[in-house]
Scaffold this motif. Structure first.
Motif, PDB file in Angstrom:
ATOM      1  N   GLY A 138       0.808  -1.232   0.061  1.00  0.00           N
ATOM      2  CA  GLY A 138      -0.037   0.129   0.136  1.00  0.00           C
ATOM      3  C   GLY A 138       0.812   1.384  -0.063  1.00  0.00           C
ATOM      4  N   SER A 139       1.890   1.227  -0.560  1.00  0.00           N
ATOM      5  CA  SER A 139       2.731   2.438  -0.563  1.00  0.00           C
ATOM      6  C   SER A 139       2.140   3.573  -1.453  1.00  0.00           C
ATOM      7  CB  SER A 139       4.123   2.333  -1.297  1.00  0.00           C
ATOM      8  OG  SER A 139       3.791   1.736  -2.737  1.00  0.00           O
ATOM      9  N   SER A 450      -8.060   5.117  -1.588  1.00  0.00           N
ATOM     10  CA  SER A 450      -6.556   4.826  -1.344  1.00  0.00           C
ATOM     11  C   SER A 450      -6.532   3.690  -0.444  1.00  0.00           C
ATOM     12  CB  SER A 450      -5.849   5.855  -0.902  1.00  0.00           C
ATOM     13  OG  SER A 450      -5.640   6.824  -1.744  1.00  0.00           O
ATOM     14  N   LEU A 451      -7.483   3.548   0.433  1.00  0.00           N
ATOM     15  CA  LEU A 451      -7.677   2.187   1.487  1.00  0.00           C
ATOM     16  C   LEU A 451      -8.308   1.206   0.891  1.00  0.00           C
ATOM     17  CD1 LEU A 451      -7.236   0.914   4.362  1.00  0.00           C
ATOM     18  CD2 LEU A 451      -9.375   2.294   5.131  1.00  0.00           C
ATOM     19  N   LEU A 452      -9.457   1.215   0.171  1.00  0.00           N
ATOM     20  CA  LEU A 452     -10.092   0.302   0.025  1.00  0.00           C
ATOM     21  C   LEU A 452      -9.354  -0.578  -1.234  1.00  0.00           C
ATOM     22  CD1 LEU A 452     -13.782   1.462   0.088  1.00  0.00           C
ATOM     23  CD2 LEU A 452     -12.691   0.032   1.749  1.00  0.00           C
ATOM     24  N   GLN A 453      -8.669   0.253  -2.052  1.00  0.00           N
ATOM     25  CA  GLN A 453      -8.061  -0.186  -3.147  1.00  0.00           C
ATOM     26  C   GLN A 453      -7.031  -1.329  -2.696  1.00  0.00           C
ATOM     27  OE1 GLN A 453      -5.910   2.488  -5.647  1.00  0.00           O
ATOM     28  NE2 GLN A 453      -6.128   1.200  -7.562  1.00  0.00           N
ATOM     29  N   LEU A 454      -6.550  -1.230  -1.721  1.00  0.00           N
ATOM     30  CA  LEU A 454      -5.542  -1.922  -0.998  1.00  0.00           C
ATOM     31  C   LEU A 454      -6.267  -3.461  -0.667  1.00  0.00           C
ATOM     32  CD1 LEU A 454      -3.289   0.370   1.216  1.00  0.00           C
ATOM     33  CD2 LEU A 454      -3.157  -0.265  -0.961  1.00  0.00           C
ATOM     34  N   ASP A 473       6.187  -0.977   6.648  1.00  0.00           N
ATOM     35  CA  ASP A 473       6.664   0.462   6.638  1.00  0.00           C
ATOM     36  C   ASP A 473       5.789   1.185   5.819  1.00  0.00           C
ATOM     37  OD1 ASP A 473       8.328  -0.235   8.805  1.00  0.00           O
ATOM     38  OD2 ASP A 473       9.989  -0.233   7.622  1.00  0.00           O
ATOM     39  N   ALA A 474       5.793   0.779   4.715  1.00  0.00           N
ATOM     40  CA  ALA A 474       4.892   1.530   3.415  1.00  0.00           C
ATOM     41  C   ALA A 474       3.457   1.638   3.812  1.00  0.00           C
ATOM     42  CB  ALA A 474       5.200   1.003   2.077  1.00  0.00           C
ATOM     43  N   VAL A 475       2.782   0.938   4.714  1.00  0.00           N
ATOM     44  CA  VAL A 475       1.552   0.982   4.901  1.00  0.00           C
ATOM     45  C   VAL A 475       1.214   2.174   5.731  1.00  0.00           C
ATOM     46  CG1 VAL A 475      -0.330  -0.224   5.910  1.00  0.00           C
ATOM     47  CG2 VAL A 475       1.111  -1.259   4.310  1.00  0.00           C
ATOM     48  N   ARG A 476       0.558   3.175   5.315  1.00  0.00           N
ATOM     49  CA  ARG A 476       0.270   4.365   6.279  1.00  0.00           C
ATOM     50  C   ARG A 476      -1.028   4.191   7.241  1.00  0.00           C
ATOM     51  NH1 ARG A 476      -1.771   8.580   2.439  1.00  0.00           N
ATOM     52  NH2 ARG A 476      -2.514   6.811   1.193  1.00  0.00           N
ATOM     53  N   LEU A 484     -12.272  -2.196  10.315  1.00  0.00           N
ATOM     54  CA  LEU A 484     -13.792  -1.844  10.765  1.00  0.00           C
ATOM     55  C   LEU A 484     -14.369  -1.029   9.513  1.00  0.00           C
ATOM     56  CD1 LEU A 484     -14.920  -0.207  14.014  1.00  0.00           C
ATOM     57  CD2 LEU A 484     -15.442   0.817  11.916  1.00  0.00           C
ATOM     58  N   ILE A 485     -13.522   0.032   8.873  1.00  0.00           N
ATOM     59  CA  ILE A 485     -14.273   0.717   7.636  1.00  0.00           C
ATOM     60  C   ILE A 485     -14.598  -0.110   6.659  1.00  0.00           C
ATOM     61  CG2 ILE A 485     -13.570   2.067   5.888  1.00  0.00           C
ATOM     62  CD1 ILE A 485     -11.934   3.700   8.079  1.00  0.00           C
TER      63      ILE A 485
END
Length: 674
Positions: A138-139, A450-454, A473-476, A484-485
């Motif tokens: 997820g970078s 950006s979150l759901l795409q991962l 580390d690249a996952v924010r 939960l989301i």
């Protein structure tokens, strides 16, 4: 012409070799990941191609223009083509088992071009031609190339030798060209060395080597009859080498099924073999040329509903109501059933229900906080659920269409412009019980995109909660809030309709009341059940719960339902033997008329371990999710649970395990005794 300075003379195929002792070879899992069940390959290809182009739209362009064409190479360009599809490459493909020893060149290609995009930037270029199949971290730079950077392979699949040549025009006028072949497996060269499965067609391995001269660029344009690009005409051309002719109707159907909305929203124009699909032509094409298979995915009524919902998101209008969930709800509140206090204006189910009944467009905005490892959480709306009751004309029209898939004619789930097809059916578990509702769940904010795409599978057809390595580390994103989301996004439409339908009984008898008979709690008790059983031949009653029995014996268990209560009781035919144990499984039987309810079960539907237990007599039991293990003390027992969805019917299946009690502790849960 100089013998040593011919067009493309600086280009050659190369592949890495390494010592066998250096480690395990890379296996091209990308090929397997783009073979999802029940999906034509042309649809996966279209989804990936268009998504990449939409993601790469330049800031100066509001739309991407994509062209798709099949071409035979002109004989006068065979020598140039043979330089690209060279004898060396063909031998490597024979070594890897991708082609046979007698393979002959086809001299045919599929050309995919986009305009109004940025072209492939350095980081994406590296991912396309060097890295694939990595764990999804997820970078920030990995957003445009699909899950695990494997999305490109969906495009390569149109090449019979899995080989693509890429030309990209960048801002500033420079042009890059490189080719890549993905072979099925590494090849053992000798006792010590292997050749890797990735091969590259390029001038050199350094980034600067990929830029081409005007002469080299013109040579590529000549052999493939590609349009030239001026200095500001940024974008990318993919040439799928040794391609077979695609099925035009399949691609047309895939385009309409997946991309009708961005086309009609003027974000996208597609040229498919000189047939233009844009906002002015698409609806006419749908009406006149699309096959019945395409209509079974989307239809005009659903498109019109989704267009209106997306175009007017967040806008107060006559005939529309907007309800906003509070942004400060706690995680446990987001997981629980909706209540009036969760809404900014304390919206009641009666109020919302009346607005739905009146035909208003309903928009519900959700604001779950995205929490980051090193950034401030979000506190604003991220996505919406839209609901509207169809008119009688729409209901008649949609029900009359042969072969129409109920779930996909009712609604869509979208991340940005991408339809997440395999998430739609569980999203519509409540709505699917009626034929008069349209539902759309869609994001509108880049943060949640950006979150759901991962979480998306490489095919972009569904989400996978295990898809992200949150320790990278690249996952924010923080893990707990992200999961939960995902759960909330998947289930928001069901949660909202469950809340609204609390007002159903008093407000509109047309909604659901004909589907579920009203039964008193007392009637679920064993004495009443047996009394009612003797009268079943005299009364015309509706069976709410179907029972599937995997047992040669007569039915040992009866199940009855009263709204959100369900009772599991022994029948008088059951004769207890010491050591008996029942394994019971319950599932919601949503009225879509297809699928296996037990395979379709989702923990969002209900969890028996958290339901309230009203009665427990004559047995011991354990419950988890939708499964119960019952150990009777005698021939009569009962369990009554409360807290299931009151508007669903349920099916049940069970197995009676009959063994001496001392053997039960050693039994496998999957073992079938009877």
């Amino acid at each position: 012409m100089d013998l040593f300075n011919r067009p493309l003379s600086k280009f050659a195929w190369e592949a890495n070799t390494r010592k066998i002792s250096a480690g395990v070879s890379r296996t091209p899992l990308e090929k397997k990941n783009f073979r999802p069940e029940n999906r034509d390959e042309s649809e996966i290809f279209i989804r990936e191609l268009i998504q990449n182009s939409l993601d790469a739209r330049s800031l100066s362009s509001q739309k991407a223009v994509v062209s798709i064409s099949f071409k035979h190479i002109d004989k006068q360009n065979y020598k140039l083509y043979d330089k690209i599809v060279s004898s060396r490459l063909l031998q490597w493909l024979k070594d890897s088992g991708d082609i046979g020893e007698m393979y002959n060149r086809k001299y045919s290609v599929v050309i995919l071009s986009d305009r109004g995009t940025t072209g492939l930037q350095d980081e994406d270029w590296e991912k396309y031609f060097h890295f694939s199949g990595q764990v999804h971290t997820g970078s920030k730079g990995s957003q445009n190339l699909g899950s695990a950077n494997q999305g490109k392979v969906a495009i390569w699949g149109l090449s019979s030798i899995w080989t693509v040549l890429c030309r990209t025009k960048l801002k500033g006028g420079k042009t890059k060209v490189q080719g890549k072949c993905l072979m099925a497996k590494p090849h053992k060269l000798n006792a010590l060395e292997i050749r890797e499965c990735d091969a590259y067609f390029r001038k050199g391995s350094n980034n600067e080597d990929h830029f081409v001269s005007d002469e080299e660029n013109e040579a590529f344009e000549r052999v493939f009859e590609m349009s030239s690009r001026n200095e500001v005409d940024t974008g990318t051309d993919f040439v799928l080498l040794e391609a077979d002719q695609y099925d035009f109707n399949n691609l047309l159907s895939a385009l309409i099924n997946n991309w009708a909305l961005p086309i009609l929203e003027d974000k996208l124009v597609v040229n498919l073999d000189d047939k233009i699909l844009d906002k002015n032509t698409l609806m006419q094409i749908i009406a006149s040329e699309v096959t019945d298979d395409a209509k079974s995915y989307v239809n005009k009524d659903l498109i019109d509903f989704c267009l209106s919902a997306r175009a007017n998101r967040g806008k107060e209008q006559i005939g529309k109501n907007i309800y906003k969930l509070r942004s400060n709800l706690k995680p446990e509140e987001l997981e629980s059933p909706l209540r009036s206090s969760f809404f900014e204006e304390n919206a009641t189910p009666e109020e919302i229900f009346q607005n739905i009944k009146n035909g208003n467009m309903i928009e519900v905005q959700f604001s779950p906080p995205i929490k980051y490892k090193n950034d401030t959480p979000t506190n604003f709306p991220l996505y919406s659920v839209f609901i509207q009751k169809k008119s009688n004309v729409e209901r008649t029209s949609s029900s009359a269409k042969p072969g129409l898939k109920k779930s996909s004619s009712k609604g869509l789930m979208m991340r940005s412009d991408q339809i997440i097809w395999e998430e739609i059916r569980p999203m519509l578990k409540i709505a699917s019980q009626r034929d008069d509702l349209h539902v759309l769940t869609t994001t509108f904010q880049p943060r949640i995109d950006s979150l759901l795409q991962l979480f998306e599978e490489p095919s972009h057809l569904k989400f996978n909660a295990k898809n992200i390595d949150f320790n990278a580390d690249a996952v924010r994103f923080q893990k707990t809030s992200s999961l939960l989301i995902l759960r909330l996004f998947r289930n928001s439409a069901n949660k909202f309709l469950t809340y609204v339908l609390d007002a159903e009984n008093d407000s509109d008898p047309d909604y659901f009341s004909d589907l579920f008979p009203v039964v008193s709690v007392e009637s679920l008790l064993p004495s009443e059940l047996k009394k009612n059983k003797s009268n079943t031949d005299k009364k015309d009653t509706q069976d709410v719960v179907d029972i599937e029995i995997n047992s040669p014996r007569r039915s040992a268990i009866s199940v009855s339902q009263s709204e959100g209560k369900i009772a599991v009781t022994s029948n008088e035919e059951y004769e207890y033997e010491e050591g008996d144990m029942f394994k019971v499984e319950i599932a919601a039987d949503c009225l879509e008329g297809n699928g296996n309810p037990f395979k379709d079960y989702d923990p969002f539907d209900f969890n028996l371990s958290t339901c309230r237990l009203l009665e427990e007599n004559g047995c011991a039991f354990t419950a988890d999710l939708n499964k119960i293990e019952i150990r009777p003390y005698g021939s009569e027992f009962e369990l009554i649970f409360d807290g299931l969805h009151p508007y669903w019917g349920y099916v049940i299946r069970y197995k009676l395990i009959r063994r001496p009690i001392e053997d039960l502790n050693n039994e496998s849960l999957d073992e079938v005794v009877q």
